[in-house]
Scaffold this active site. Structure first.
Site, PDB file in Angstrom:
ATOM      1  N   GLY A 267      -4.505  -3.808  -0.777  1.00  0.00           N
ATOM      2  CA  GLY A 267      -3.592  -4.942  -0.856  1.00  0.00           C
ATOM      3  C   GLY A 267      -2.981  -5.069  -2.236  1.00  0.00           C
TER       4      GLY A 267
ATOM      5  N   ARG B 133      -2.294  -6.260  -6.237  1.00  0.00           N
ATOM      6  CA  ARG B 133      -3.092  -6.229  -7.465  1.00  0.00           C
ATOM      7  C   ARG B 133      -3.776  -7.571  -7.695  1.00  0.00           C
ATOM      8  NH1 ARG B 133      -0.837  -4.361 -13.389  1.00  0.00           N
ATOM      9  NH2 ARG B 133       0.196  -2.841 -12.021  1.00  0.00           N
TER      10      ARG B 133
ATOM     11  N   GLY C 224      -4.692  -9.791  -5.484  1.00  0.00           N
ATOM     12  CA  GLY C 224      -5.783  -9.947  -4.538  1.00  0.00           C
ATOM     13  C   GLY C 224      -6.981  -9.087  -4.887  1.00  0.00           C
ATOM     14  N   GLY C 225      -6.736  -7.834  -5.242  1.00  0.00           N
ATOM     15  CA  GLY C 225      -7.829  -6.940  -5.600  1.00  0.00           C
ATOM     16  C   GLY C 225      -8.567  -7.392  -6.843  1.00  0.00           C
TER      17      GLY C 225
ATOM     18  N   GLU D  67      -7.668  -0.642  -3.505  1.00  0.00           N
ATOM     19  CA  GLU D  67      -6.383   0.024  -3.721  1.00  0.00           C
ATOM     20  C   GLU D  67      -5.355  -1.078  -3.913  1.00  0.00           C
ATOM     21  OE1 GLU D  67      -2.974   1.918  -1.108  1.00  0.00           O
ATOM     22  OE2 GLU D  67      -4.946   2.701  -0.597  1.00  0.00           O
TER      23      GLU D  67
ATOM     24  N   CYS E 264       2.052   2.255   0.364  1.00  0.00           N
ATOM     25  CA  CYS E 264       1.489   2.214  -0.983  1.00  0.00           C
ATOM     26  C   CYS E 264       1.881   3.439  -1.795  1.00  0.00           C
ATOM     27  CB  CYS E 264      -0.026   2.089  -0.914  1.00  0.00           C
ATOM     28  SG  CYS E 264      -0.793   3.201   0.264  1.00  0.00           S
TER      29      CYS E 264
ATOM     30  N   GLU F 171       5.373  -3.041  -9.334  1.00  0.00           N
ATOM     31  CA  GLU F 171       5.619  -2.590  -7.969  1.00  0.00           C
ATOM     32  C   GLU F 171       6.436  -3.624  -7.216  1.00  0.00           C
ATOM     33  OE1 GLU F 171       3.145  -1.029  -4.048  1.00  0.00           O
ATOM     34  OE2 GLU F 171       2.213  -2.488  -5.392  1.00  0.00           O
TER      35      GLU F 171
END
Length: 497
Positions: free
Chosen positions: A237, A239, A241-242, A261, A298, A382
């Protein structure tokens, strides 16, 4: 056709959440479909984790052939529901029928790939060093970590979701799995979850081997990562969220690994001879990679580097022609479409950036251009969708310097002609430090699922650049080594059996 109920799976039983309801929405029309899904208030997540912990020792002790048969049974169940799954995917994502069928084949293929893996002798990397006068006998092998939480991804409702690669590799390793279904894929997730749950029951596996929960917002995900029964996390998901999940995992009394990821712009290096000799085909391949799936991959090529010179104008012209008047496609969710518009608008307003091709209004594919001197960190952001940035370098030195300035990436691509080999050789060690996969005269979208594939990369592409979420090496995320020193013969069967 299965009847969907709007319920979760807590081990072998269905359960309905009581924290409000949510329904499946077609992003193309806004129409709702299917049952109302009861969201979890945390009760289901806690029970799923407890069940997974209770199942762990029994599940990890199942013989490899039993787990292999379980994985194959999941694949068979998914294939038996092909038409309903394809319809659910199309109705919840606006992805086309061909894409849905291809992704289903990838999902079943990787389940069978992991089944084949666990039937191979030595897949746990057993080792033995015989005793000597100076040292004891030592044996080692890799064992499962424990219960794994998997987060369904927005852009792969099958292959990176309930029965996707994270789930398949964790189950292959011997780890029970708790999946948090993606809220945009409620029907697809329930249907896939039923295929996994039925396979677990038919295989005689312990209650808690697999669970599926639904929750609105971020609270349930944070609760799952913080749960003391959980040993590892798989996430695909954003950045933000990670990193939020990673922070929660690190604050625990016993921190756990989060394999997230997160963010990648997948730079492509258009080397001079390639542009001079094949500008048109290179532009055609780029546009196809950029716009496939509305750019919601991605590995989308969001960044191009080129040395100013012969062929670059031809490449620009070919890209502009290919994108001229091209409309945008329906994106996965309204939120993703809004984030794409915002990202394009920020890029269009950035100093020293100009539109090159397509539409900069945030409703269609677009390519911007800047110079290497103007290229800076914020232009590496991104934009999830069909947007890219061409960075024009004055010479090879600027190109190499730009490569050195990159963040960690999932992929880096070299588009090179025969005369570009010396420059490619200089770039290669830089790209090895920056990316998990290096592509030569191809395009980064389209990830092969096999024993050699690496779908990972240095931070912030992933939270742990030593791993991959695609291919058989993905199982290594959910194993750890244990050494056994001077174990007596009557206990060796537990290690070597």
């Amino acid at each position: 056709m299965r009847t969907l109920t709007g319920e979760m799976f807590l081990g072998h039983r269905r359960w309905r959440g009581t924290a409000g309801e949510q329904r499946s929405v077609d992003p193309a029309t806004g129409a709702v479909a299917g049952p109302a899904y009861g969201m979890d208030d945390g009760t289901g997540a806690a029970e799923a984790c407890r069940l997974a912990a209770a199942a762990f020792d029994a599940y990890r002790s199942t013989p490899d052939p039993v787990r292999a048969a379980f994985l194959r049974r999941i694949a068979d169940n998914l294939e038996a529901e092909t038409e309903q799954l394809v319809a659910c995917v199309r109705g919840e994502t606006a992805l086309g029928e061909a894409r849905a069928r291809t992704e289903l084949a990838r999902t079943t293929g990787q389940l069978r790939m992991f089944a084949d893996l666990v039937e191979q002798p030595g897949w746990r990397d057993p080792r033995r060093v015989a005793a000597s006068d100076a040292a004891p006998e030592v044996r080692s092998r890799r064992i499962p970590l424990g219960p794994v939480v998997v987060f369904g991804a927005s852009n792969f409702p099958l292959a990176f979701s309930v029965a996707g690669g994270d789930t398949a590799s964790a189950l292959a390793a011997g780890c029970p799995v708790v999946v948090k279904g993606h809220p945009a894929h409620l029907r697809t997730s329930e249907l896939a979850g039923a295929c996994v749950a039925d396979a677990a029951a038919a295989s005689g596996l312990p209650d808690g081997t697999f669970s599926l929960v639904f929750g609105a917002g971020n609270d349930i995900g944070q609760q799952l990562v913080a749960d003391p029964h959980v040993a590892a996390v798989g996430f695909t998901g954003s950045r933000a969220g990670g990193l939020a999940l990673l922070a929660t995992a690190q604050r625990r009394p016993v921190p756990i690994p989060v394999y997230a990821e997160m963010s990648s712009v997948n730079p492509v290096f258009l080397l001079p001879d390639r542009l001079a000799t094949a500008a048109g085909p290179t532009a055609e391949g780029f546009v196809a990679s950029l716009t496939g799936g509305a750019g919601q991959f991605c590995t989308n090529p969001g960044l191009l580097f080129a040395v100013d010179g012969p062929g670059l104008d031809a490449f620009r012209g070919a890209v502009a022609q290919a994108l001229s008047g091209r409309p945008g496609e329906t994106m996965l969710t309204a939120g993703i479409a809004a984030a794409y518009r915002d990202g394009v608008h920020r890029r269009a307003a950035a100093p020293d950036v100009r539109p090159l091709a397509g539409s900069p209004d945030g409703t269609a594919p677009v390519v911007f251009e800047t110079t290497a001197k103007a290229f800076r960190a914020d232009l590496q952001e991104e934009i999830f969708g069909a947007a890219s940035l061409l960075v024009v370098c004055a010479d090879a030195g600027e190109l190499l310097a730009a490569a050195e300035s990159l963040e960690g990436q999932l992929t880096a691509t070299l588009q090179a002609g025969t005369q570009d080999v010396p420059l490619a050789r200089r770039l290669l060690p830089v790209l090895e430090r920056k990316a998990g996969r290096i592509v030569y005269n191809g395009w980064p979208t389209g990830v092969a699922v096999n024993a050699a594939m690496v779908h990972g990369g240095p931070f912030p592409a992933t939270s742990d650049g030593r791993s991959t979420s695609v291919g058989t090496m993905a199982v290594e995320r959910f194993l750890r080594p244990v050494a056994y020193q001077d174990l007596p013969a009557d206990l060796l069967a537990a290690v070597t059996g």
